[in-house]
Motif scaffolding. Structure first.
Motif, PDB file in Angstrom:
ATOM      1  N   GLY A  64      33.819  49.313  35.656  1.00 25.82           N
ATOM      2  CA  GLY A  64      34.267  49.192  36.907  1.00 25.82           C
ATOM      3  C   GLY A  64      35.350  50.174  37.256  1.00 25.82           C
ATOM      4  N   ARG A  65      36.114  50.615  36.340  1.00 30.79           N
ATOM      5  CA  ARG A  65      37.203  51.473  36.682  1.00 30.79           C
ATOM      6  C   ARG A  65      36.713  53.162  36.551  1.00 30.79           C
ATOM      7  NH1 ARG A  65      37.622  50.242  31.189  1.00 30.79           N
ATOM      8  NH2 ARG A  65      38.060  51.943  29.874  1.00 30.79           N
ATOM      9  N   PHE A  66      35.532  53.192  36.312  1.00 25.09           N
ATOM     10  CA  PHE A  66      35.031  54.675  36.034  1.00 25.09           C
ATOM     11  C   PHE A  66      34.573  55.162  37.523  1.00 25.09           C
ATOM     12  CE2 PHE A  66      34.346  53.329  31.605  1.00 25.09           C
ATOM     13  CZ  PHE A  66      35.290  54.014  31.042  1.00 25.09           C
ATOM     14  N   ASP A  67      34.271  56.286  37.911  1.00 24.78           N
ATOM     15  CA  ASP A  67      33.865  56.714  38.976  1.00 24.78           C
ATOM     16  C   ASP A  67      32.582  56.286  39.351  1.00 24.78           C
ATOM     17  OD1 ASP A  67      35.881  58.461  39.398  1.00 24.78           O
ATOM     18  OD2 ASP A  67      34.976  60.412  38.575  1.00 24.78           O
ATOM     19  N   GLY A  68      32.326  55.564  40.633  1.00 20.65           N
ATOM     20  CA  GLY A  68      31.197  55.107  40.708  1.00 20.65           C
ATOM     21  C   GLY A  68      30.889  53.704  40.024  1.00 20.65           C
ATOM     22  N   GLY A  69      32.025  53.247  39.490  1.00 21.21           N
ATOM     23  CA  GLY A  69      31.814  51.995  38.447  1.00 21.21           C
ATOM     24  C   GLY A  69      30.834  50.936  38.862  1.00 21.21           C
ATOM     25  N   PRO A  70      30.831  50.369  40.018  1.00 19.81           N
ATOM     26  CA  PRO A  70      29.997  49.188  40.157  1.00 19.81           C
ATOM     27  C   PRO A  70      28.738  49.730  40.051  1.00 19.81           C
ATOM     28  CG  PRO A  70      31.628  49.123  41.779  1.00 19.81           C
ATOM     29  CD  PRO A  70      31.962  50.411  41.082  1.00 19.81           C
ATOM     30  N   ALA A  71      28.413  50.852  40.412  1.00 20.59           N
ATOM     31  CA  ALA A  71      26.873  51.113  40.171  1.00 20.59           C
ATOM     32  C   ALA A  71      26.678  51.509  38.814  1.00 20.59           C
ATOM     33  CB  ALA A  71      26.842  52.758  40.952  1.00 20.59           C
ATOM     34  N   LYS A  72      27.541  51.876  37.929  1.00 18.82           N
ATOM     35  CA  LYS A  72      27.276  51.983  36.398  1.00 18.82           C
ATOM     36  C   LYS A  72      27.310  50.583  35.930  1.00 18.82           C
ATOM     37  CE  LYS A  72      29.536  56.302  35.917  1.00 18.82           C
ATOM     38  NZ  LYS A  72      30.799  57.083  35.866  1.00 18.82           N
ATOM     39  N   ALA A  73      28.102  49.619  36.600  1.00 17.18           N
ATOM     40  CA  ALA A  73      28.088  48.068  36.016  1.00 17.18           C
ATOM     41  C   ALA A  73      26.536  47.620  36.531  1.00 17.18           C
ATOM     42  CB  ALA A  73      29.027  47.375  36.627  1.00 17.18           C
ATOM     43  N   SER A  74      26.139  48.088  37.577  1.00 19.87           N
ATOM     44  CA  SER A  74      24.672  47.675  37.860  1.00 19.87           C
ATOM     45  C   SER A  74      23.484  47.986  36.827  1.00 19.87           C
ATOM     46  CB  SER A  74      24.300  48.036  39.328  1.00 19.87           C
ATOM     47  OG  SER A  74      22.774  48.014  39.562  1.00 19.87           O
ATOM     48  N   VAL A  75      23.761  49.245  36.387  1.00 22.83           N
ATOM     49  CA  VAL A  75      22.871  49.964  35.454  1.00 22.83           C
ATOM     50  C   VAL A  75      22.994  49.075  34.096  1.00 22.83           C
ATOM     51  CG1 VAL A  75      22.094  51.833  34.130  1.00 22.83           C
ATOM     52  CG2 VAL A  75      22.817  52.039  36.453  1.00 22.83           C
ATOM     53  N   ALA A  76      24.110  48.944  33.583  1.00 17.38           N
ATOM     54  CA  ALA A  76      24.246  48.298  32.407  1.00 17.38           C
ATOM     55  C   ALA A  76      23.767  46.606  32.381  1.00 17.38           C
ATOM     56  CB  ALA A  76      25.724  48.169  32.032  1.00 17.38           C
ATOM     57  N   ALA A  77      24.411  46.114  33.590  1.00 18.29           N
ATOM     58  CA  ALA A  77      24.025  44.810  33.748  1.00 18.29           C
ATOM     59  C   ALA A  77      22.483  44.569  33.940  1.00 18.29           C
ATOM     60  CB  ALA A  77      24.541  43.949  35.192  1.00 18.29           C
ATOM     61  N   SER A  78      21.808  45.440  34.562  1.00 20.97           N
ATOM     62  CA  SER A  78      20.253  45.512  34.812  1.00 20.97           C
ATOM     63  C   SER A  78      19.577  45.410  33.271  1.00 20.97           C
ATOM     64  CB  SER A  78      19.842  46.213  35.663  1.00 20.97           C
ATOM     65  OG  SER A  78      20.194  46.079  37.122  1.00 20.97           O
ATOM     66  N   VAL A  98      36.639  39.146  28.306  1.00 14.27           N
ATOM     67  CA  VAL A  98      35.358  38.874  28.818  1.00 14.27           C
ATOM     68  C   VAL A  98      34.317  38.928  27.908  1.00 14.27           C
ATOM     69  CG1 VAL A  98      33.522  39.373  30.428  1.00 14.27           C
ATOM     70  CG2 VAL A  98      35.796  39.965  31.173  1.00 14.27           C
ATOM     71  N   PHE A  99      34.475  39.848  26.772  1.00 12.90           N
ATOM     72  CA  PHE A  99      33.360  39.962  25.714  1.00 12.90           C
ATOM     73  C   PHE A  99      33.504  38.868  24.905  1.00 12.90           C
ATOM     74  CE2 PHE A  99      32.795  41.443  21.536  1.00 12.90           C
ATOM     75  CZ  PHE A  99      31.551  41.792  21.496  1.00 12.90           C
ATOM     76  N   VAL A 100      34.675  38.478  24.666  1.00  9.51           N
ATOM     77  CA  VAL A 100      35.110  37.312  23.638  1.00  9.51           C
ATOM     78  C   VAL A 100      34.576  35.983  24.356  1.00  9.51           C
ATOM     79  CG1 VAL A 100      36.857  35.827  22.393  1.00  9.51           C
ATOM     80  CG2 VAL A 100      36.933  38.361  22.285  1.00  9.51           C
ATOM     81  N   TYR A 153      27.727  36.384  32.712  1.00 11.46           N
ATOM     82  CA  TYR A 153      28.405  36.836  31.423  1.00 11.46           C
ATOM     83  C   TYR A 153      28.189  38.506  31.345  1.00 11.46           C
ATOM     84  CZ  TYR A 153      29.642  38.304  26.543  1.00 11.46           C
ATOM     85  OH  TYR A 153      30.171  39.054  25.700  1.00 11.46           O
ATOM     86  N   PHE A 154      26.811  38.613  31.386  1.00  9.73           N
ATOM     87  CA  PHE A 154      26.199  40.193  31.369  1.00  9.73           C
ATOM     88  C   PHE A 154      26.805  40.849  32.471  1.00  9.73           C
ATOM     89  CE2 PHE A 154      22.298  38.702  28.590  1.00  9.73           C
ATOM     90  CZ  PHE A 154      23.259  38.801  27.488  1.00  9.73           C
ATOM     91  N   ILE A 155      26.913  40.409  33.646  1.00  7.74           N
ATOM     92  CA  ILE A 155      27.241  41.105  34.897  1.00  7.74           C
ATOM     93  C   ILE A 155      28.822  41.209  34.740  1.00  7.74           C
ATOM     94  CG2 ILE A 155      27.482  40.883  37.336  1.00  7.74           C
ATOM     95  CD1 ILE A 155      24.898  39.484  37.431  1.00  7.74           C
ATOM     96  N   ASP A 156      29.592  40.084  34.523  1.00  7.69           N
ATOM     97  CA  ASP A 156      31.025  40.195  34.330  1.00  7.69           C
ATOM     98  C   ASP A 156      31.381  41.334  33.219  1.00  7.69           C
ATOM     99  OD1 ASP A 156      31.343  38.511  36.253  1.00  7.69           O
ATOM    100  OD2 ASP A 156      31.753  36.928  34.877  1.00  7.69           O
TER     101      ASP A 156
END
Length: 709
Positions: free
Chosen positions: A241-255, A368-370, A231-234
């Motif tokens: 994911g839609r921002f520049d370098g989105g998956p990398a930013k998602a990695s930071v948030a998920a971690s 996803v949040f809900v 859930y946290f990763i999703d």
């Protein structure tokens, strides 16, 4: 058939390929040394599962029915030792085994018996304290040897070698060079200190592991089993994911969110990295940079309250302060570090020209949040009981676990109704029971390396007490530093990085807190710097954590490099480059304790938390946070050489000056005799605005020179 993530043609293919394999569980122990080898036969699994379940049940039971603390520590370590010898092979040559070798059962039972010796003969040992009989000494020797064997199996050789070195130093101190020599200790005295009293193996670190840490790790294991990890990763991917370098930013948030569950950089790396690293590579990140972003994010996950790699509980215990106070002090540096890492990822994406995913190809954030709101309830309840109700960490974790278990019981029924599959009471109840039991088993399995690490680290603590090596180390650093506080801190940081290589977080902090935190406090006091004790403890904690991505033994870097198929040394160097912002934070909050929300200490006793003046004004807290963020963004731009376009060297120098103006305004005020700290803030913001304006002008010129499509 799904493609392998590395072969996927675009980000969506990669996501689908990874989600197809999302049931594969990778944990820290598997990656750390590649040594955990569970048996393939059902009997071995059952034995380990039953023991793990009983361990978790015991830890929950003693919250309701308190035992003598020493009894709990003894039984806690007995479980950990037994599980270590059953779960980890003697050698690494095999990846699987058909059954647990008979000698592993024997070693595990003997090791558990040596630990239970303290529980069984507690009154007799107290009665003859110091006058140990031969039986006591031989059991202690056997217990220490088996503990070191267990440490080598579960954690690799680093911590065991350090413990052996300290034991040798205790015994043969009279033969050491004059600077570090001492009179040595007899075997009886050594064994009593290390094993038969609460000043060594069964001391404070193991006590914290048995009382607090286990419950939080169990909470994480249950939360992960319930589905919170995915859930946290999703959620992070859907939001960013839609921002520049989105998956990398998602990695930071998920971690960062995963840090709530695991508190381990390596567990964070393999959990979130299996999803984010391939996505980053698909978007254009070089393999070593994709891995390094994950390493930096996962390493910083240990800085995030409330778990902080289990160090938060030990810091509170060592300093005799309220656990909520540790969380308050650690909060601003942790969040500032994470915001700066977001910015670094953004700058890297801009430099590489990496765009995000199309918004219509991402799941809806709200949906996803809900879908996982119920995962946040036990987390928020846990934080509420800790910070607002000021319950003990042990009781708060227990209550959080009970709430989480209730949610896990209800969850299958809600899913069935939502999917319109009917309300199959027996099947849904069976699912709930299986999930709870599996979460309890996984929590105990994940706890094994931590329990072993805290026990072995107790040998270091006991050695420091016997030999006084802390005072000796202080003398060495004082001589080498020449009396300069920056040199003292730099030397201590190097010692933390070197000693921290290859050690798990908890053991790392205990070793650092025993050896180097007193050195910082003592020498800084002698040099006229009155700092709260927690500043020194967080200083060594930060640098101990950075060892996880520092070559040549950065274990998180090795884990990420394995996923990214990149060079681990190159990955470690790049990860450390990203983490330089984290490395300067301890220096900043050492000289400006307001970053820890502490505005002053009692000069007579800076170690006493009751004499610290906490900052509670919301406006002042917001100002400290905002200016610290701006300072770290400036430093990140300086190290990355980029804002809107590449920075020149004059801008780099000015950005470093801005960092000092925003993060240590008290020192700047003193250096330049300014009327108030706020003047430092005004100068810093003004300089940043000028640099940004110049960058914007150059960026506009650059865009005008680009050929039109």
């Amino acid at each position: 058939m799904n493609k392998h993530p590395s072969e996927a043609t675009d980000i969506t293919d990669a996501s689908q390929a990874i989600n197809a394999d999302s049931t594969v569980h990778i944990d820290e122990a598997d990656v750390l040394e590649g040594k955990r080898v569970l048996p393939t036969n059902s009997f071995g699994y059952i034995i380990i599962g039953v023991i793990a379940f009983l361990w978790s049940f015991f830890q929950l039971y003693v919250v309701l029915i308190p035992f003598n603390d020493v009894f709990v520590r003894s039984i806690h370590l007995a479980f950990a030792l037994l599980m270590t010898f059953l779960m980890y092979p003697m050698f690494r040559t095999k990846r699987t085994m058909s059954s647990i070798p008979i000698w592993n059962y024997a070693l595990g039972l003997i090791a558990a018996a040596t630990s239970l010796y303290i529980f069984i003969f507690y009154d007799a040992l107290n009665a003859r304290s110091g006058a140990w009989i031969p039986m006591d000494v031989w059991v202690a020797i056997a217990g220490i040897v088996l503990l070191l064997m267990a440490s080598r199996r579960a954690l690799g050789p680093a911590l065991a070698i350090i413990a052996i070195a300290f034991l040798a130093y205790v015994k043969f101190g009279q033969f050491m060079p004059d600077m570090i020599a001492h009179k040595g200790a007899s075997v009886n005295k050594m064994m009593g200190q290390m094993f038969l009293t609460t000043e060594g193996i069964f001391g404070v670190p193991l006590g914290v592991s048995a009382s607090y840490v286990f419950l939080f790790v169990l909470f994480g294991g249950l939360l992960e089993r319930a589905g919170a990890g995915k859930y946290f990763i999703d959620l992070a991917y859907a939001a960013l994911g839609r921002f520049d370098g989105g998956p990398a930013k998602a990695s930071v948030a998920a971690s960062g969110m995963m840090g709530i569950i695991s508190g381990s950089s390596i567990a964070n790396t393999v959990t979130t990295g299996t999803f984010t690293i391939p996505l980053m590579k698909c978007l254009g990140f070089p393999a070593h940079k994709a891995a390094s972003v994950e390493v930096a994010a996962s390493t910083n996950g240990q800085l995030m309250p409330p778990i902080m790699g289990a160090a938060a509980f030990i810091i509170a215990e060592f300093l005799g302060m309220d656990y909520a106070g540790v969380i308050m002090a650690a909060a601003i540096p942790a969040f500032v570090s994470y915001i700066a890492l977001f910015y670094i990822v953004h700058l890297e994406a801009k430099k590489l020209g990496i765009k995000g995913e199309a918004k219509d190809r991402l799941p809806k954030v709200w949906t996803v949040f809900v879908s996982g709101l119920h995962f946040l309830l036990p987390v928020f309840y846990l934080m509420y009981t800790l910070v607002v109700l000021r319950m003990s960490p042990q009781r708060a974790a227990f209550n959080g676990i009970m709430v989480l278990m209730a949610i896990m019981v209800v969850q299958p029924f809600v899913k069935s109704l939502w999917a319109k599959n009917g309300l199959n009471f027996v099947e849904n109840l069976k699912t709930a029971i299986v999930d709870i039991c599996a979460g309890m088993v996984n929590g105990a399995k994940n706890m094994v390396p931590i329990a072993i690490a805290t026990a072995v680290a107790g040998i270091v603590v006991g050695s420091v007490t016997i030999t006084g090596i802390g005072l000796i180390l202080a003398d060495v650093i004082e001589v080498m530093s020449g009396g300069y506080i920056l040199a003292v801190l730099a030397l201590t940081a190097v010692v933390c990085l070197v000693l921290g290589m290859g050690l798990p977080t908890t053991a790392n902090y205990i070793v650092m807190a025993s050896l180097t935190a007193p050195v910082i406090l003592g020498l800084s006091g002698d040099l006229g710097y009155m700092v709260p004790a927690i500043a020194a403890h967080l200083f060594v904690f930060y640098f101990g954590i950075l060892a996880d991505d520092t070559p040549p033994v950065g274990m998180a870097a090795y884990a990420a490099a394995g996923i990214a198929k990149s060079d681990p040394i190159k990955t470690g160097i790049q990860g450390f480059a990203y983490d330089i912002r984290t490395a300067i934070l301890p220096f900043m909050f050492f000289f400006n304790s307001k970053l820890l929300l502490i505005d002053g200490v009692d000069p007579a006793n800076p170690k006493d938390p009751s004499g610290w003046q906490w900052i509670t004004n919301p406006f002042e807290i917001a100002l400290i946070f905002a200016t610290a963020v701006l300072g770290m963004l400036a430093f990140s731009s300086a190290t990355q050489r980029w804002i809107r376009v590449q920075t020149n060297w004059l801008e780099v120098i000015l950005l470093i000056i801005i960092t000092l103006l925003m993060m240590i305004p008290n020192m700047v005020q003193e250096w330049f005799n300014l009327p108030h700290e706020y003047v430092s803030y005004v100068i810093g913001v003004s300089l940043y605005a000028v640099i940004y304006w110049l960058q914007a002008k150059r960026h506009k010129v650059k865009l005008g020179q680009m050929p039109h499509a």
